[in-house]
Design a protein around this motif. Structure first.
Motif, PDB file in Angstrom:
ATOM      1  N   ALA A   1       0.708   9.633  -0.469  1.00 37.38           N
ATOM      2  CA  ALA A   1       0.245   8.828  -1.592  1.00 37.38           C
ATOM      3  C   ALA A   1      -1.104   8.221  -1.234  1.00 37.38           C
ATOM      4  O   ALA A   1      -1.363   7.934  -0.070  1.00 37.38           O
ATOM      5  CB  ALA A   1       1.239   7.726  -1.930  1.00 37.38           C
ATOM      6  N   ALA A   2      -1.916   8.017  -2.247  1.00 42.41           N
ATOM      7  CA  ALA A   2      -3.224   7.416  -2.038  1.00 42.41           C
ATOM      8  C   ALA A   2      -3.532   6.479  -3.199  1.00 42.41           C
ATOM      9  O   ALA A   2      -3.024   6.667  -4.317  1.00 42.41           O
ATOM     10  CB  ALA A   2      -4.309   8.485  -1.923  1.00 42.41           C
TER      11      ALA A   2
ATOM     12  N   ALA B   1      -3.506   5.445  -8.436  1.00 39.88           N
ATOM     13  CA  ALA B   1      -2.678   6.052  -7.392  1.00 39.88           C
ATOM     14  C   ALA B   1      -2.353   7.504  -7.708  1.00 39.88           C
ATOM     15  O   ALA B   1      -2.305   7.902  -8.874  1.00 39.88           O
ATOM     16  CB  ALA B   1      -1.391   5.256  -7.221  1.00 39.88           C
ATOM     17  N   ASN B   2      -2.139   8.268  -6.671  1.00 42.74           N
ATOM     18  CA  ASN B   2      -1.619   9.621  -6.849  1.00 42.74           C
ATOM     19  C   ASN B   2      -0.640   9.924  -5.726  1.00 42.74           C
ATOM     20  O   ASN B   2      -0.685   9.302  -4.659  1.00 42.74           O
ATOM     21  CB  ASN B   2      -2.732  10.666  -6.921  1.00 42.74           C
ATOM     22  CG  ASN B   2      -3.532  10.751  -5.647  1.00 42.74           C
ATOM     23  OD1 ASN B   2      -3.138  11.400  -4.696  1.00 42.74           O
ATOM     24  ND2 ASN B   2      -4.667  10.083  -5.624  1.00 42.74           N
ATOM     25  N   TYR B   3       0.258  10.868  -5.997  1.00 41.21           N
ATOM     26  CA  TYR B   3       1.379  11.154  -5.094  1.00 41.21           C
ATOM     27  C   TYR B   3       1.572  12.659  -4.936  1.00 41.21           C
ATOM     28  O   TYR B   3       1.287  13.439  -5.849  1.00 41.21           O
ATOM     29  CB  TYR B   3       2.673  10.563  -5.670  1.00 41.21           C
ATOM     30  CG  TYR B   3       2.629   9.088  -5.925  1.00 41.21           C
ATOM     31  CD1 TYR B   3       2.177   8.590  -7.141  1.00 41.21           C
ATOM     32  CD2 TYR B   3       3.033   8.179  -4.946  1.00 41.21           C
ATOM     33  CE1 TYR B   3       2.125   7.229  -7.379  1.00 41.21           C
ATOM     34  CE2 TYR B   3       2.994   6.823  -5.181  1.00 41.21           C
ATOM     35  CZ  TYR B   3       2.542   6.347  -6.396  1.00 41.21           C
ATOM     36  OH  TYR B   3       2.501   4.990  -6.620  1.00 41.21           O
ATOM     37  N   VAL B   4       2.125  13.025  -3.804  1.00 40.10           N
ATOM     38  CA  VAL B   4       2.568  14.397  -3.632  1.00 40.10           C
ATOM     39  C   VAL B   4       3.806  14.570  -4.511  1.00 40.10           C
ATOM     40  O   VAL B   4       4.569  13.614  -4.727  1.00 40.10           O
ATOM     41  CB  VAL B   4       2.877  14.692  -2.147  1.00 40.10           C
ATOM     42  CG1 VAL B   4       4.075  13.903  -1.658  1.00 40.10           C
ATOM     43  CG2 VAL B   4       3.072  16.181  -1.915  1.00 40.10           C
ATOM     44  N   ASP B   5       4.001  15.766  -5.043  1.00 35.21           N
ATOM     45  CA  ASP B   5       5.078  15.989  -6.008  1.00 35.21           C
ATOM     46  C   ASP B   5       6.450  15.586  -5.479  1.00 35.21           C
ATOM     47  O   ASP B   5       7.293  15.067  -6.221  1.00 35.21           O
ATOM     48  CB  ASP B   5       5.105  17.461  -6.433  1.00 35.21           C
ATOM     49  CG  ASP B   5       3.974  17.823  -7.374  1.00 35.21           C
ATOM     50  OD1 ASP B   5       3.738  19.026  -7.573  1.00 35.21           O
ATOM     51  OD2 ASP B   5       3.324  16.903  -7.909  1.00 35.21           O
ATOM     52  N   SER B   6       6.686  15.799  -4.203  1.00 39.69           N
ATOM     53  CA  SER B   6       8.021  15.580  -3.636  1.00 39.69           C
ATOM     54  C   SER B   6       8.450  14.115  -3.618  1.00 39.69           C
ATOM     55  O   SER B   6       9.635  13.824  -3.435  1.00 39.69           O
ATOM     56  CB  SER B   6       8.096  16.151  -2.218  1.00 39.69           C
ATOM     57  OG  SER B   6       7.143  15.527  -1.384  1.00 39.69           O
ATOM     58  N   VAL B   7       7.514  13.189  -3.809  1.00 41.68           N
ATOM     59  CA  VAL B   7       7.876  11.760  -3.781  1.00 41.68           C
ATOM     60  C   VAL B   7       7.666  11.071  -5.116  1.00 41.68           C
ATOM     61  O   VAL B   7       7.977   9.876  -5.255  1.00 41.68           O
ATOM     62  CB  VAL B   7       7.100  10.998  -2.681  1.00 41.68           C
ATOM     63  CG1 VAL B   7       7.241  11.689  -1.339  1.00 41.68           C
ATOM     64  CG2 VAL B   7       5.641  10.825  -3.050  1.00 41.68           C
TER      65      VAL B   7
ATOM     66  N   ALA C   1      -2.226  -2.229   2.437  1.00 39.34           N
ATOM     67  CA  ALA C   1      -1.583  -1.277   1.547  1.00 39.34           C
ATOM     68  C   ALA C   1      -0.094  -1.251   1.840  1.00 39.34           C
ATOM     69  O   ALA C   1       0.338  -1.519   2.973  1.00 39.34           O
ATOM     70  CB  ALA C   1      -2.180   0.119   1.723  1.00 39.34           C
ATOM     71  N   TYR C   2       0.668  -0.915   0.812  1.00 38.48           N
ATOM     72  CA  TYR C   2       2.119  -0.860   0.937  1.00 38.48           C
ATOM     73  C   TYR C   2       2.620   0.480   0.409  1.00 38.48           C
ATOM     74  O   TYR C   2       2.003   1.088  -0.456  1.00 38.48           O
ATOM     75  CB  TYR C   2       2.774  -1.986   0.141  1.00 38.48           C
ATOM     76  CG  TYR C   2       2.243  -3.356   0.469  1.00 38.48           C
ATOM     77  CD1 TYR C   2       1.211  -3.922  -0.281  1.00 38.48           C
ATOM     78  CD2 TYR C   2       2.761  -4.082   1.532  1.00 38.48           C
ATOM     79  CE1 TYR C   2       0.716  -5.178   0.024  1.00 38.48           C
ATOM     80  CE2 TYR C   2       2.266  -5.342   1.850  1.00 38.48           C
ATOM     81  CZ  TYR C   2       1.244  -5.877   1.090  1.00 38.48           C
ATOM     82  OH  TYR C   2       0.746  -7.117   1.407  1.00 38.48           O
ATOM     83  N   LEU C   3       3.750   0.886   0.935  1.00 38.64           N
ATOM     84  CA  LEU C   3       4.421   2.069   0.402  1.00 38.64           C
ATOM     85  C   LEU C   3       5.898   1.723   0.246  1.00 38.64           C
ATOM     86  O   LEU C   3       6.610   1.579   1.236  1.00 38.64           O
ATOM     87  CB  LEU C   3       4.256   3.282   1.316  1.00 38.64           C
ATOM     88  CG  LEU C   3       4.815   4.593   0.753  1.00 38.64           C
ATOM     89  CD1 LEU C   3       3.998   5.042  -0.470  1.00 38.64           C
ATOM     90  CD2 LEU C   3       4.808   5.699   1.807  1.00 38.64           C
ATOM     91  N   GLN C   4       6.311   1.545  -1.004  1.00 35.43           N
ATOM     92  CA  GLN C   4       7.715   1.282  -1.300  1.00 35.43           C
ATOM     93  C   GLN C   4       8.403   2.629  -1.456  1.00 35.43           C
ATOM     94  O   GLN C   4       8.029   3.426  -2.319  1.00 35.43           O
ATOM     95  CB  GLN C   4       7.847   0.458  -2.574  1.00 35.43           C
ATOM     96  CG  GLN C   4       9.285   0.190  -2.993  1.00 35.43           C
ATOM     97  CD  GLN C   4      10.028  -0.691  -2.004  1.00 35.43           C
ATOM     98  OE1 GLN C   4       9.497  -1.696  -1.539  1.00 35.43           O
ATOM     99  NE2 GLN C   4      11.268  -0.323  -1.692  1.00 35.43           N
TER     100      GLN C   4
ATOM    101  N   GLY D   1      -4.479   5.318   2.019  1.00 33.75           N
ATOM    102  CA  GLY D   1      -3.453   6.325   1.794  1.00 33.75           C
ATOM    103  C   GLY D   1      -2.407   6.345   2.883  1.00 33.75           C
ATOM    104  O   GLY D   1      -2.607   5.797   3.965  1.00 33.75           O
ATOM    105  N   TRP D   2      -1.300   6.957   2.534  1.00 28.31           N
ATOM    106  CA  TRP D   2      -0.212   7.175   3.486  1.00 28.31           C
ATOM    107  C   TRP D   2      -0.024   8.674   3.677  1.00 28.31           C
ATOM    108  O   TRP D   2       0.068   9.425   2.701  1.00 28.31           O
ATOM    109  CB  TRP D   2       1.084   6.550   2.978  1.00 28.31           C
ATOM    110  CG  TRP D   2       1.084   5.063   3.016  1.00 28.31           C
ATOM    111  CD1 TRP D   2       0.769   4.203   2.009  1.00 28.31           C
ATOM    112  CD2 TRP D   2       1.420   4.250   4.147  1.00 28.31           C
ATOM    113  NE1 TRP D   2       0.887   2.907   2.444  1.00 28.31           N
ATOM    114  CE2 TRP D   2       1.283   2.903   3.746  1.00 28.31           C
ATOM    115  CE3 TRP D   2       1.821   4.527   5.450  1.00 28.31           C
ATOM    116  CZ2 TRP D   2       1.530   1.836   4.614  1.00 28.31           C
ATOM    117  CZ3 TRP D   2       2.069   3.470   6.302  1.00 28.31           C
ATOM    118  CH2 TRP D   2       1.929   2.139   5.894  1.00 28.31           C
TER     119      TRP D   2
END
Length: 121
Positions: free
Chosen positions: A49-50, A57-63, A78-81, A35-36
Motif C-alpha cells: 500500500a502507498a 492511497a492505492n493497494y495491491v489487489d490481494s489486500v 504512516a499506519y497500516l491497519q 508506503g508499506w
C-alpha cells in the motif's frame, strides 16, 4: 540522517487484526509518499500500500478491502491497519518514505528495518 522506525508487528490468528506504525525522524524538511512493502520467505519484496502526502492511497489487489493505509503528516508517521488477516499475509513488512532533508536536496527513499507479521491458520 533520517530514520524510519516500524512497530506493531507480531503473531496473530487468521481473521485477526494488526496495526503497523512507521515513524520518520531526524533531519526532515518534508515527506512525500509513504508506503508499506512486504517480503515473504523466498519471494520478492512487493508493494502492499502507498499513500501520497495529500492522502491518496492505492493497494495491491490481494489486500484491497482488508488493509487501510493512513498517515499523520504532523508526526511524519504512516499506519497500516490490517484486518481479516490470512496466513498468506505472513511476511516482513517494511516502511518506505520519500524524504527531503532540506530545501536544497531532492527527495530520497528511506527504508525501515522491517517488522515481522505472522498469521497462523
Amino acid at each position: 540522517q533520517v530514520q524510519l522506525v516500524e512497530s506493531g508487528g507480531g503473531l496473530v490468528q487468521a481473521g485477526g487484526s494488526l496495526r503497523l506504525s512507521c515513524a520518520a525522524s531526524g533531519s526532515i524538511f518534508s515527506v512525500n509518499g509513504m508506503g508499506w512493502y512486504r517480503q515473504a520467505p523466498g519471494k520478492q519484496r512487493e508493494l502492499v500500500a502507498a499513500i501520497t502526502s495529500a492522502g491518496s492511497a492505492n493497494y495491491v489487489d490481494s489486500v484491497k478491502g482488508r488493509f487501510t493505509i493512513s498517515r499523520d503528516n504532523a508526526k511524519n508517521t504512516a499506519y497500516l491497519q490490517m484486518n481479516s488477516l490470512k496466513p498468506e499475509d505472513t511476511a516482513v513488512y517494511y516502511c518506505n518514505a520519500e524524504v527531503r532533508r532540506a530545501l536544497r536536496f531532492g527527495y530520497e527513499h528511506y527504508w525501515g528495518q522491517g517488522t515481522q507479521v505472522t498469521v497462523s491458520s
